[in-house]
Design an enzyme around this catalytic site. Structure first.
Site, PDB file in Angstrom:
ATOM      1  N   GLY A 193     -16.713  40.777  80.144  1.00 11.86           N
ATOM      2  CA  GLY A 193     -18.071  40.676  79.621  1.00 11.86           C
ATOM      3  C   GLY A 193     -18.849  39.650  80.440  1.00 11.86           C
ATOM      4  O   GLY A 193     -18.262  38.682  80.949  1.00 11.86           O
ATOM      5  N   ALA A 194     -20.139  39.890  80.579  1.00 15.24           N
ATOM      6  CA  ALA A 194     -21.005  38.920  81.275  1.00 15.24           C
ATOM      7  C   ALA A 194     -22.300  38.790  80.487  1.00 15.24           C
ATOM      8  O   ALA A 194     -23.389  38.697  81.042  1.00 15.24           O
ATOM      9  CB  ALA A 194     -21.278  39.369  82.699  1.00 15.24           C
ATOM     10  N   GLY A 195     -22.147  38.802  79.152  1.00 19.04           N
ATOM     11  CA  GLY A 195     -23.303  38.641  78.273  1.00 19.04           C
ATOM     12  C   GLY A 195     -23.490  37.164  77.933  1.00 19.04           C
ATOM     13  O   GLY A 195     -23.068  36.270  78.673  1.00 19.04           O
ATOM     14  N   HIS A 456     -49.844  15.420  81.152  1.00 15.32           N
ATOM     15  CA  HIS A 456     -49.269  15.346  82.492  1.00 15.32           C
ATOM     16  C   HIS A 456     -48.476  14.053  82.643  1.00 15.32           C
ATOM     17  O   HIS A 456     -48.934  13.001  82.181  1.00 15.32           O
ATOM     18  CB  HIS A 456     -50.393  15.376  83.540  1.00 15.32           C
ATOM     19  CG  HIS A 456     -49.890  15.199  84.936  1.00 15.32           C
ATOM     20  ND1 HIS A 456     -49.268  16.219  85.616  1.00 15.32           N
ATOM     21  CD2 HIS A 456     -49.898  14.122  85.768  1.00 15.32           C
ATOM     22  CE1 HIS A 456     -48.925  15.774  86.823  1.00 15.32           C
ATOM     23  NE2 HIS A 456     -49.294  14.510  86.941  1.00 15.32           N
TER      24      HIS A 456
HETATM   25  P1  NAI Z   1     -23.236  40.587  74.614  1.00 21.20           P
HETATM   26  O1  NAI Z   1     -23.672  41.872  74.027  1.00 21.20           O
HETATM   27  O2  NAI Z   1     -24.218  39.548  74.939  1.00 21.20           O
HETATM   28  O3  NAI Z   1     -22.427  40.863  75.958  1.00 21.20           O
HETATM   29  C1  NAI Z   1     -21.361  41.785  76.019  1.00 21.20           C
HETATM   30  C2  NAI Z   1     -20.922  41.906  77.460  1.00 21.20           C
HETATM   31  O4  NAI Z   1     -19.724  42.668  77.511  1.00 21.20           O
HETATM   32  C3  NAI Z   1     -21.927  42.605  78.365  1.00 21.20           C
HETATM   33  O5  NAI Z   1     -21.960  41.975  79.603  1.00 21.20           O
HETATM   34  C4  NAI Z   1     -21.324  44.009  78.509  1.00 21.20           C
HETATM   35  O6  NAI Z   1     -21.702  44.632  79.716  1.00 21.20           O
HETATM   36  C5  NAI Z   1     -19.852  43.681  78.494  1.00 21.20           C
HETATM   37  N1  NAI Z   1     -18.966  44.771  78.112  1.00 21.20           N
HETATM   38  C6  NAI Z   1     -19.061  45.554  77.014  1.00 21.20           C
HETATM   39  N2  NAI Z   1     -18.031  46.441  77.008  1.00 21.20           N
HETATM   40  C7  NAI Z   1     -17.281  46.182  78.122  1.00 21.20           C
HETATM   41  C8  NAI Z   1     -16.111  46.753  78.684  1.00 21.20           C
HETATM   42  N3  NAI Z   1     -15.509  47.784  78.092  1.00 21.20           N
HETATM   43  N4  NAI Z   1     -15.608  46.254  79.844  1.00 21.20           N
HETATM   44  C9  NAI Z   1     -16.230  45.203  80.440  1.00 21.20           C
HETATM   45  N5  NAI Z   1     -17.363  44.640  79.966  1.00 21.20           N
HETATM   46  C10 NAI Z   1     -17.862  45.126  78.820  1.00 21.20           C
HETATM   47  O7  NAI Z   1     -22.109  40.051  73.596  1.00 21.20           O
HETATM   48  P2  NAI Z   1     -21.377  38.652  73.517  1.00 21.20           P
HETATM   49  O8  NAI Z   1     -21.567  37.857  74.745  1.00 21.20           O
HETATM   50  O9  NAI Z   1     -20.007  38.968  73.060  1.00 21.20           O
HETATM   51  O10 NAI Z   1     -22.171  37.914  72.364  1.00 21.20           O
HETATM   52  C11 NAI Z   1     -22.221  38.486  71.040  1.00 21.20           C
HETATM   53  C12 NAI Z   1     -23.478  38.082  70.335  1.00 21.20           C
HETATM   54  O11 NAI Z   1     -23.429  36.719  69.975  1.00 21.20           O
HETATM   55  C13 NAI Z   1     -24.725  38.234  71.185  1.00 21.20           C
HETATM   56  O12 NAI Z   1     -25.253  39.514  71.004  1.00 21.20           O
HETATM   57  C14 NAI Z   1     -25.648  37.203  70.671  1.00 21.20           C
HETATM   58  O13 NAI Z   1     -26.486  37.772  69.736  1.00 21.20           O
HETATM   59  C15 NAI Z   1     -24.735  36.184  69.987  1.00 21.20           C
HETATM   60  N6  NAI Z   1     -24.759  34.939  70.752  1.00 21.20           N
HETATM   61  C16 NAI Z   1     -25.961  34.309  70.941  1.00 21.20           C
HETATM   62  C17 NAI Z   1     -26.043  33.171  71.681  1.00 21.20           C
HETATM   63  C18 NAI Z   1     -27.368  32.550  71.901  1.00 21.20           C
HETATM   64  O14 NAI Z   1     -28.304  32.866  71.187  1.00 21.20           O
HETATM   65  N7  NAI Z   1     -27.520  31.654  72.853  1.00 21.20           N
HETATM   66  C19 NAI Z   1     -24.862  32.544  72.272  1.00 21.20           C
HETATM   67  C20 NAI Z   1     -23.665  33.302  72.041  1.00 21.20           C
HETATM   68  C21 NAI Z   1     -23.635  34.435  71.289  1.00 21.20           C
END
Ligand code: NAI
Ligand code: FAD
Length: 483
Positions: A193-195, A456
């Site tokens: 994942g790169a989310g 500023h």
């Molecule tokens: P995400 O939806 O942001 O990222 C999921 C990642 O996994 C994406 O890069 C996607 O391409 C990848 N992915 C999905 N299936 C895959 C596969 N089969 N093989 C390889 N890569 C795959 O979800 P994440 O990072 O798990 O976060 C979950 C939730 O937690 C977010 O939607 C967000 O709402 C919340 N969160 C919010 C934060 C903030 O507001 N700063 C910080 C951390 C989490």
């Protein structure tokens, strides 16, 4: 109260995360007799209200983000300020201890707010039965009880999604919770994942010394973010040493001799990567199973989120659902606003959440923050717009602080000039975006911001200049006439 003589409440809330606990406080403020049930337990097996956000999410992750930034900055960011330091040592145990203290202070704060607002807090697992009766299995079985409610708010949140090829063992293959607890810095760290989670936590361990590789299935990086911002982010994060492999197909993950072997296909090449730890962060699933009796008219969508209307009503009268369990933006502040809205609806007020302007932040360094529409969304919708952009490198305060990476972009309707979106990558983007949120909620035009006097030298002047640039009149950049 016993099972045979259940206590009656105006509102019972299931879940004490930022959705549930905020709803509970607002209900109590409005004079409603309120109970909140939550089954979270801390490392000492004690109740710990605050949900994912306070216990294992927003708060501990930001504690580690801040600590790791300080560590990295002390090592690499002080010389240019004319400060020489000796050897900088990492005390990971103390870093975790500080993080845990921050969490305890805030979860304790929620418990204190419950008491002060006379909210009945019950530690246990709740299930909704017929006639708005709620059965609670206490942390100690002997504490089990039943309640009756006029209204119920489901705020049960979400859990890390499993990745079939790499089931969590919470030692070598971990979720975001495990990724906040490593007792030593992994030499080689791999993330699937790169989310948001992968970027925030991958950056933490990179700053603390790991070699970090992120594997993602889709080609495009941060697809929901404005493309110009995601392109800039990819460039900056790559330079920081986050090694991103996009468009790969993972074929197996095996734990062998305390290492994880991850095999994947990258452009017809089969690669095997050996990591000390693997973090899986491929999204989160709704906690919607075993929360209510199937005879109730509560429906789930095909991804398991509870179906609600625009005011968080389920199909079952008097039963609402809020926060991560209903999907949409899975963000703490979105859940909290829904909690306030539902509390006020129950008390008979007119209220709504503005889903069009939910601020989003990724707490990387630099931070990314945005609100409203991206350029791509406007183009797809055929909306004519003007864009104004200003770089932090042209901002005096950013120069003084040596934080010049990134820019702010303002998108405004071509005809009305109303602001449609603001996108930031740069220092304190999480704070700056709130100026855009206020402006947009008050229906501001880019001209409104352009006409505002900014102090500023401040980073906020970058927003001012970006708004001026919508009309080609930024002062501290050479303006090229728009077509
Ligand atoms: P995400 O939806 O942001 O990222 C999921 C990642 O996994 C994406 O890069 C996607 O391409 C990848 N992915 C999905 N299936 C895959 C596969 N089969 N093989 C390889 N890569 C795959 O979800 P994440 O990072 O798990 O976060 C979950 C939730 O937690 C977010 O939607 C967000 O709402 C919340 N969160 C919010 C934060 C903030 O507001 N700063 C910080 C951390 C989490
Ligand atoms: P939760 O916080 O998940 O709370 C639900 C609660 O209900 C839990 O305590 C759970 O134990 C309890 N529960 C579940 N079922 C039952 C039951 N049957 N009976 C009793 N109790 C039950 N969001 C942001 O906005 N900003 C961030 O910076 C941010 N960072 C994050 C970092 C990480 C690592 C993670 C994982 C998430 C992050 N999030 C962030 C997302 C944020 O944590 C969630 O959006 C938020 O916690 C959702 O709130 P909620 O109240 O809906 O659910």
């Amino acid at each position: 109260m016993s099972k045979n003589n259940p206590e009656k409440f105006n509102v019972v809330i299931i879940g004490a995360g930022p959705g549930g606990y905020v709803a509970a406080i607002r209900c109590a403020q409005l004079g409603l007799k309120t109970a909140c049930v939550d089954d979270w337990r801390d490392a000492e097996n004690k109740p710990s209200p605050g949900g994912t956000c306070l216990n294992v999410g927003c708060i501990p992750s930001k504690a580690m983000i801040d600590s790791s930034e300080k560590f990295h900055h002390t090592q690499h960011g002080l010389t240019e300020h004319g400060i020489d330091v000796g050897e900088v040592k990492l005390n990971l145990k103390a870093m975790h201890a500080r993080k845990n203290k921050v969490v305890r202070a805030l979860t304790g704060g929620v418990a204190a707010l419950f008491m002060a607002n006379k909210i009945t807090f019950i530690a246990g697992r709740a299930k909704i039965l017929a006639n708005k009766s709620i059965e609670i299995i206490g942390h100690k079985k002997s504490d089990s009880q039943s309640l009756l409610a006029e209204n119920i708010i489901i705020a049960t949140g979400s859990s890390p999604k499993e990745f079939k090829l790499a089931p969590f063992d919470q030692k070598n293959i971990v979720d975001s919770t495990g990724a906040l607890e490593f007792t030593s810095v992994p030499k080689h760290l791999c993330l699937i994942g790169a989310g948001v989670i992968a970027l925030e936590l991958g950056s933490v361990w990179r700053r603390l010394g790991s070699e970090v590789t992120l594997l993602k299935s889709r080609k495009n990086f941060l697809p929901d973010v404005d493309q110009e911002i995601s392109t800039e982010a990819l460039k900056l994060f790559t330079a920081q040493g986050l090694n991103l492999k996009a468009g790969v197909k993972i074929t197996s993950c095996k734990v062998e001799a305390k290492k994880v072997s991850i095999a994947y296909q990258e452009e017809n090449q089969q690669v095997t990567y050996k990591a000390d730890k693997l973090i899986v962060a491929v999204g989160r699933d709704a906690n919607s199973q075993n929360i209510f009796d199937p005879s109730l008219a509560i429906e789930l969508d095909d991804k398991g989120f509870i179906k609600v209307d625009e005011q968080c009503r389920t199909h079952s009268d008097g039963i609402f659902a809020i926060g991560d369990v209903v999907g949409g933006a899975m963000l703490a502040h979105k859940g909290s606003e829904e909690g306030i809205m539902v509390a006020e609806l129950i008390a008979g007020h007119h209220t709504r959440v503005d889903y069009a302007t939910i601020p989003a932040v990724i707490y990387t360094d630099p931070e990314i923050a945005w609100i409203g529409k991206t350029e791509q969304e406007l183009q797809t919708a055929g909306v004519a717009y003007n864009a104004g952009k200003f770089s932090f490198s042209g901002n005096g305060r950013a120069r003084a602080a040596a934080t010049t990476e990134g820019f702010i972009k303002v998108l405004a309707d071509k005809i009305t000039d109303r602001i449609l979106g603001v996108h930031i990558i740069g220092p304190q983007a999480s704070e700056l975006i709130m100026q855009a949120k206020l402006a947009m909620d008050f229906g501001a035009s880019s001209e409104d911001i352009a006409m505002t006097m900014f102090a500023h030298p401040t980073l906020s002047e970058t927003l001012h200049e970006a708004a001026l640039s919508v009309d080609n009149r930024a002062i501290h950049a050479v303006q090229v006439k728009k077509k």
